[in-house]
Design an enzyme around this catalytic site. Structure first.
Site, mmCIF file in Angstrom:
data_model
loop_
_atom_site.group_PDB
_atom_site.id
_atom_site.type_symbol
_atom_site.label_atom_id
_atom_site.label_comp_id
_atom_site.label_asym_id
_atom_site.label_seq_id
_atom_site.Cartn_x
_atom_site.Cartn_y
_atom_site.Cartn_z
ATOM 1 C CB SER A 27 32.383 39.440 41.633
ATOM 2 O OG SER A 27 31.308 38.766 41.094
ATOM 3 N NE ARG A 73 37.354 29.812 29.172
ATOM 4 C CZ ARG A 73 37.231 30.285 30.410
ATOM 5 N NH1 ARG A 73 36.692 29.538 31.365
ATOM 6 N NH2 ARG A 73 37.649 31.480 30.717
ATOM 7 C CB ALA A 105 25.909 28.623 31.999
ATOM 8 C CB SER A 154 40.549 29.753 34.825
ATOM 9 O OG SER A 154 40.207 30.885 35.589
HETATM 10 C C1 16G Z 1 34.697 36.798 35.159
HETATM 11 C C2 16G Z 1 33.688 37.298 34.168
HETATM 12 C C3 16G Z 1 32.574 36.304 34.016
HETATM 13 C C4 16G Z 1 33.146 34.970 33.608
HETATM 14 C C5 16G Z 1 34.208 34.517 34.573
HETATM 15 C C6 16G Z 1 34.911 33.301 34.021
HETATM 16 C C7 16G Z 1 33.015 39.596 33.792
HETATM 17 C C8 16G Z 1 32.428 40.821 34.416
HETATM 18 N N1 16G Z 1 33.131 38.561 34.608
HETATM 19 O O1 16G Z 1 34.139 36.687 36.430
HETATM 20 O O2 16G Z 1 31.719 36.781 33.048
HETATM 21 O O3 16G Z 1 32.137 33.998 33.543
HETATM 22 O O4 16G Z 1 35.160 35.536 34.714
HETATM 23 O O5 16G Z 1 35.930 32.917 34.863
HETATM 24 O O6 16G Z 1 33.371 39.566 32.621
HETATM 25 P P1 16G Z 1 37.025 31.893 34.406
HETATM 26 O O7 16G Z 1 37.777 32.494 33.249
HETATM 27 O O8 16G Z 1 37.845 31.685 35.625
HETATM 28 O O9 16G Z 1 36.321 30.633 33.992
HETATM 29 ZN ZN ZN Z 2 29.578 39.608 40.222
#
Ligand code: 16G
Ligand code: ZN
Length: 534
Positions: free
Chosen positions: A64, A502, A378, A504
């Site tokens: 991604s 939170r 967001a 990550s």
């Molecule tokens: C992943 C998630 C995305 C989320 C991000 C948060 C999917 C397909 N992708 O990329 O939706 O916003 O994680 O990342 O579910 P974090 O937990 O590091 O904040």
């Molecule tokens: Zn993506």
């Protein structure tokens, strides 16, 4: 088959001392330590398909918005949804088995636990983004799939949402729920035709510049444009940052994540004041819009803005079609949604808002419970889903006058234009264009619907992020003990304050979000909460 599995696993030995986890985005890390994981994922995909009597399962190789040297893999369920949570756990366990014998033993254990007939057909669809490591990792998955005796369809390069689309099409082909033709051409034809119908002759103002993050979205958008109405009649699109020949430029100083995180346009951007722009991420499942206002100030229109725009438009169409009594629209957000967006939906649009933990699968599940569920993070990842009953109601409804007939046809075209299987940047961007064209809105008018509360997001490095446990859709901490009370005390000191911390799900860090009436208060609150978390 047993020997083949052991051989395939031994061909791609696991690096020592690494622990892999199937997280919110599947397995994701540096590409050079993923070979063993990919082979095992191939085995799990075959098992998952057999457990569903040979339904097609998707394997997407992508990382991604992450840097070019990363890669990852995720599995897709038959209707295009994210992998079931129980199977995430199995995948994690499988990825961490040390050698061929252990993998084979676990493979057989899963089969007996879930009563999987190992002679049943296994069907798996694979695709990848444009990363340099993709070809090698594809080979590793193929080895696993071959060893498990799976039938494989390799679509080559696809955006993540295109892969989800293929999976859903393959599994619904020939049924009353048929989603489309499972080819790239089928995808472009479906979304291109729906865009034309949904516009109903309205011409979007100006042009749209699309930054493709130098990822797979670039060539796919160029292809999609061939299926859209000619620019003289509809939308003029300028494609930028579509260099996939140089994979090291992927997501570098461009793309949706860069724009959202840095709150500015890619440095290479040459657009002028008022020009409408959007950025995709590396696998084209996220999109954010933006423009420079008349004073040359950067203005972001993120996932919250897309959700409010789309929810208000669909609400209008449902009302105009005379369906307001039978169809209710709801919006699903995460804690990262700006407080002003939540308030706008509840108080101005008068729609229900649900809040879920971060990660698409949580939002998707909540949206599935609604007649029309609009969900966006967001960061720009989201879509709209229509319940089976709602689809039926809209399909069967007989309009009572020409006004209703018009709204109904727009609504039907929107259903086709919105990728029902997962958030899709290309489909979302076209949807936004349709809404702006119908409302005759510029981006400035879109922006003026409400004013965002100033906010700040910080990343805090801690020694152990697993001690941070949350409740209430990640809005409150239950552990470490006492910390939430301290955060509450800080929040109460600022006007319109809100803050949460939170762990990550994708990085070894804790994220702190804060918003307040002024920029100074928001930044101060974020800093104070970050200090408490440290
Ligand atoms: C992943 C998630 C995305 C989320 C991000 C948060 C999917 C397909 N992708 O990329 O939706 O916003 O994680 O990342 O579910 P974090 O937990 O590091 O904040
Ligand atoms: Zn993506």
């Amino acid at each position: 088959m047993s020997n083949a599995i052991v051989d395939a696993v031994q061909k791609h030995p696991a690096p020592e001392g690494l622990k892999y986890t199937y997280g919110t985005a599947g397995f994701r890390t540096k590409a050079d330590v993923l070979d063993s994981v990919l082979t095992r994922v191939g085995l799990v995909a075959a098992l998952r398909s057999r457990s569903l009597k040979g339904k097609w399962i998707g394997v997407m190789i992508t990382a991604s918005h992450n840097p070019p040297e990363d890669n990852g893999v995720k599995l897709v369920e038959p209707l295009g949804n994210m992998l079931q949570e129980e199977w995430e756990v199995l995948s994690t366990d499988m990825a961490n088995k040390a050698n061929g014998d252990e993998v084979l033993q676990y493979y057989n254990e899963i089969a007996s636990k879930y009563k999987i007939d190992l002679d049943a057909p296994a069907r798996v669809v694979v695709a990848r983004d444009t990363r340099a490591s993709g070809a090698r990792l594809l080979g590793c998955v193929q080895d696993g799939l071959k060893a498990a005796g799976a039938e494989v369809k390799d679509y080559g390069f696809l955006t993540t949402p295109q892969l989800h689309y293929m999976v859903r099409c393959l599994n619904t082909e020939g049924t009353k729920d048929a989603y489309g033709t499972p080819t790239e051409k089928g995808y472009y034809e479906k979304f291109g035709a729906a865009f034309k119908t949904a516009l109903k002759g309205k011409k979007p103002q100006g042009s749209l510049t699309v930054d493709c993050a130098n990822g797979v979205g670039g060539p796919k958008l160029v292809e999609l444009i061939k299926y859209l109405p000619p620019k003289e009649e509809a939308l003029e699109i300028h494609v930028v940052n579509d260099n996939v020949i140089k994979p090291e430029s992927l997501n570098v100083d461009c793309g949706a994540d860069f724009v959202k995180t840095n709150q500015r346009a890619p440095p290479s951007s040459k657009t002028g004041p008022g020009d409408r722009c959007c950025s995709l991420d590396g696998d084209a499942d996220r999109v954010v819009f933006y423009f420079k206002d008349q004073s040359n100030v950067f203005r972001l229109l993120d996932g919250d803005r897309i959700a409010t725009l789309v929810a208000s438009f669909l609400g209008d169409q449902v009302r105009s079609a005379g369906l307001a009594d039978s169809i209710k629209i709801g919006v699903v957000q995460t804690a990262y949604a700006n407080g002003a967006a939540t308030q706008y939906v509840e108080q101005h649009l008068k729609l229900k808002v649900d809040c879920t933990p971060t990660g698409v699968k949580h939002l998707h599940h909540a949206a599935e419970k609604l007649d029309i569920g609009v969900y966006f993070e967001a960061n720009g990842h989201g879509t709209v889903i229509f319940s089976p009953d709602t689809l039926d109601t809209i399909a069967k409804y007989e309009p009572k006058n020409p006004g209703q007939a018009d709204a109904l046809s727009v609504l039907r075209a929107c259903i086709d234009l919105i990728n029902q299987s997962v958030g899709d940047a290309l489909s979302d961007a076209l949807l936004v264009e349709v809404v702006l064209a119908h409302k005759s809105w510029t981006t400035q008018e879109w922006l003026s619907t409400y004013t965002d509360l100033p906010n700040r997001l910080l990343k805090v490095l801690v020694s152990d992020r697993t001690i941070f446990k949350t409740t209430d859709a990640e809005r409150r901490l239950t552990s470490p003990e006492g910390l939430q009370k301290q955060i509450d005390a800080e929040v109460s000191k600022v006007r319109q304050g809100r803050s949460f911390a939170r762990a990550s799900g994708t990085e070894d860090a804790v994220r702190v979000y804060a918003e307040a009436a002024t920029k100074a208060e928001a930044e101060d609150l974020a800093r104070k909460v970050a200090e408490l978390v440290k």
